[in-house]
Design a protein around this motif. Structure first.
Motif, PDB file in Angstrom:
ATOM      1  N   GLU A  33       0.824  -1.203   0.000  1.00 26.46           N
ATOM      2  CA  GLU A  33       0.000   0.000   0.000  1.00 26.46           C
ATOM      3  C   GLU A  33       0.863   1.260   0.000  1.00 26.46           C
ATOM      4  OE1 GLU A  33       0.702  -1.269   4.265  1.00 26.46           O
ATOM      5  OE2 GLU A  33       0.217  -2.222   2.341  1.00 26.46           O
ATOM      6  N   ASN A  34       0.356   2.292  -0.648  1.00 22.09           N
ATOM      7  CA  ASN A  34       1.047   3.582  -0.712  1.00 22.09           C
ATOM      8  C   ASN A  34       0.516   4.474   0.408  1.00 22.09           C
ATOM      9  OD1 ASN A  34       2.398   5.890  -1.388  1.00 22.09           O
ATOM     10  ND2 ASN A  34       1.161   6.345  -3.196  1.00 22.09           N
ATOM     11  N   ARG A  35       1.388   4.789   1.365  1.00 20.57           N
ATOM     12  CA  ARG A  35       0.996   5.614   2.510  1.00 20.57           C
ATOM     13  C   ARG A  35       1.439   7.065   2.355  1.00 20.57           C
ATOM     14  NH1 ARG A  35      -0.102   2.458   7.237  1.00 20.57           N
ATOM     15  NH2 ARG A  35       0.069   0.231   6.822  1.00 20.57           N
ATOM     16  N   MET A  36       1.992   7.400   1.223  1.00 19.94           N
ATOM     17  CA  MET A  36       2.521   8.744   1.028  1.00 19.94           C
ATOM     18  C   MET A  36       1.391   9.735   0.761  1.00 19.94           C
ATOM     19  SD  MET A  36       5.721   8.424   1.513  1.00 19.94           S
ATOM     20  CE  MET A  36       6.260  10.034   0.942  1.00 19.94           C
ATOM     21  N   VAL A  37       1.492  10.904   1.387  1.00 24.06           N
ATOM     22  CA  VAL A  37       0.559  12.007   1.140  1.00 24.06           C
ATOM     23  C   VAL A  37       1.387  13.265   0.894  1.00 24.06           C
ATOM     24  CG1 VAL A  37      -1.350  11.066   2.498  1.00 24.06           C
ATOM     25  CG2 VAL A  37       0.390  12.452   3.627  1.00 24.06           C
TER      26      VAL A  37
END
Length: 476
Positions: free
Chosen positions: A32-36
């Motif tokens: 999963e991509n947790r970057m914001v």
């Protein structure tokens, strides 16, 4: 001797794993991509309005009372609480599967065996004591304890229990997200109700003004200064405004009942300060930084926990390909006569271990594994979508607040100008320097502009509610 048995068991287990693990199907994995983004508008200020408690954020005592009532009596929220209880019980079920199962057993029976059979022939020639034959029919009494335990070698049961715990925690976060939405919906409806009250008051003022204007026009008509057409046009405008009054009253009733439904109440008047709307001033919102959404938004935490549960489900499904190790044990007393039941000779015990591994028909296990993996991918996409949606909601509402403030300032100037135009048009009409149509048009434009000003203020308050919800406020 015991060591030899253990070594043999481990050897068989290793052989089973070697046969099954080498053909375990592979699955598609996705991290999963947790970057914001680092900020919303290049600001690194971490002050966040979403961490403020709802009792501090909504200072209106009537609104606070409505929210407090809803948190206790809202049916949908109470339904969610029962779903949390169901998830908690699921944890207990999974924990029970992980632990050994122990039970007691007692029984009694009677058995008559045919004499001309191998068992019957042996019983006929068997003596309990010298010159004392076996009783016929043969009774049977049993009392004892038994235990079964699946040794969780591959952590199948342990991962299932952890998945159940994650889903329980996710249901708690789901309840928190519902609380956030419930508070926002009540506050939004409350501000809408106040705006409708304000519109109704303006309508009543305009009805009075237009009624006076109609009387003046009738007098002027008798003096032959205007025609019957002017009288009818003023009368039509008055009737139109009176009709708007009943439309707003119906909206007030429906909005009150929407609030009553959210608070779990039957239709009744909603207590409120009617004059409070005019004093409402939008507060300054501090959006903080986007990474705070991961901790503040209950729906993001819920999606994260559901993702963790889905990953554990994949591990548990994969362990189904490996051999399962089980242990069964029992101890008790058994005799054909109750007087012998507790004698040492009546003692019986059993201890056994078994190893089972799927080798041929594994289609069902493969299907479960592929389904668990697909659900894991779903959970990954849902988690990323939830984060993206939260970020966009905050950006939209912060931008909306800024634009609505500018719009409200311009609309206020427009209302002021049109209000002055009404007075000027009346004076010009009274001195025969303006047509009655100009008076009617100016009055209608002034009324519409006042409505739009109230609507803009209502949208401002709604945006304040929505940005508070978008930042994750309300459930603390």
């Amino acid at each position: 001797m015991l060591k030899k048995i253990i070594y043999k068991g481990l050897g068989i287990a290793y052989l089973g794993v070697s046969l099954t693990a080498c053909v375990t199907p592979s699955a598609v994995e996705r991290t999963e991509n947790r970057m914001v983004p680092a900020s919303y508008n290049n600001s690194q200020d971490t002050t966040n309005t979403g961490t403020v408690g709802w009792k501090s954020y909504f200072a209106d005592p009537y609104l606070a009372a409505l929210i407090d009532t809803a948190l206790q009596h809202n049916q949908e929220l109470n339904i969610t609480l029962q779903e949390i209880e169901i998830s908690r019980n699921e944890v207990r079920v999974r924990k029970g599967e992980y632990l050994p199962s122990v039970g007691l057993r007692a029984g009694a029976g009677v058995d008559k065996v045919a004499r001309y059979t191998n068992i019957g022939a042996m019983e006929a020639t068997t003596e309990i004591k010298p010159e004392k034959e076996m009783p016929e029919p043969l009774q049977d009494f049993l009392i004892g304890a038994y235990a079964t335990w699946e040794v969780d070698v591959w952590h199948k049961l342990r991962n299932s229990k952890k998945a159940a715990i994650s889903r329980y925690l996710a249901s708690v976060e789901g309840r928190n997200f519902m609380v956030t939405n419930l508070i926002a919906e009540i506050a939004d409806s409350y501000y809408e109700l106040l705006s409708l009250d304000c519109q109704l008051a303006i309508i009543k003022q305009n009805i009075e003004l237009q009624d006076n204007a109609l009387k003046i026009v009738k007098v002027q008509k008798e003096a032959a200064r205007v025609t019957e057409l002017a009288v009818r046009r003023f009368e039509a405008q008055l009737l139109h405004t009176q009709r708007l009054q009943y439309d707003i009253q119906q909206k007030i009733t429906e909005t009150e009942n929407r609030i009553n439904f959210l608070t779990g109440s039957y239709p009744q008047p909603v207590r409120r300060d009617v004059a409070a709307f005019e004093q409402l001033v939008p507060e300054t919102i501090n959006a903080g930084i986007p990474s705070q959404l991961l901790a503040n938004r209950p729906d993001i935490k819920q999606a994260e926990l559901e993702l963790a549960a889905a990953k554990l489900d994949v591990k548990a499904a994969k362990a189904m390909f490996y051999p399962s190790v089980g242990i069964t044990a029992g101890i008790g007393y058994q005799a054909f006569n109750p007087i012998f039941l507790l004698k040492p000779e009546s003692l019986l015990y059993t201890l056994a271990g078994d190893l089972a591994a799927p080798l041929i028909n594994r289609n069902a296990i493969k299907a479960s594994y592929y389904s668990a993996n697909a659900k894991q991918l779903q959970a990954v996409f849902n988690y990323e979508r939830t984060i993206l949606n939260a970020y966009i909601e905050v950006v939209n509402q912060v931008s909306k607040l800024d634009n609505l403030e500018k719009s409200y300032n311009l609309k206020s100037r427009e209302v002021e100008a049109l209000t002055q135009s009404v007075t000027i048009s009346k004076d010009l009409f009274a001195s025969a320097r303006a047509d009655y149509m100009e008076v009617l048009l100016t009055q209608r434009e002034a009324l519409e502009s006042k409505f739009e000003l109230i609507e803009t203020r209502k949208e401002q308050m709604s945006a304040l509610v929505n940005v508070y919800r978008a930042l994750g406020g309300g459930w603390q």
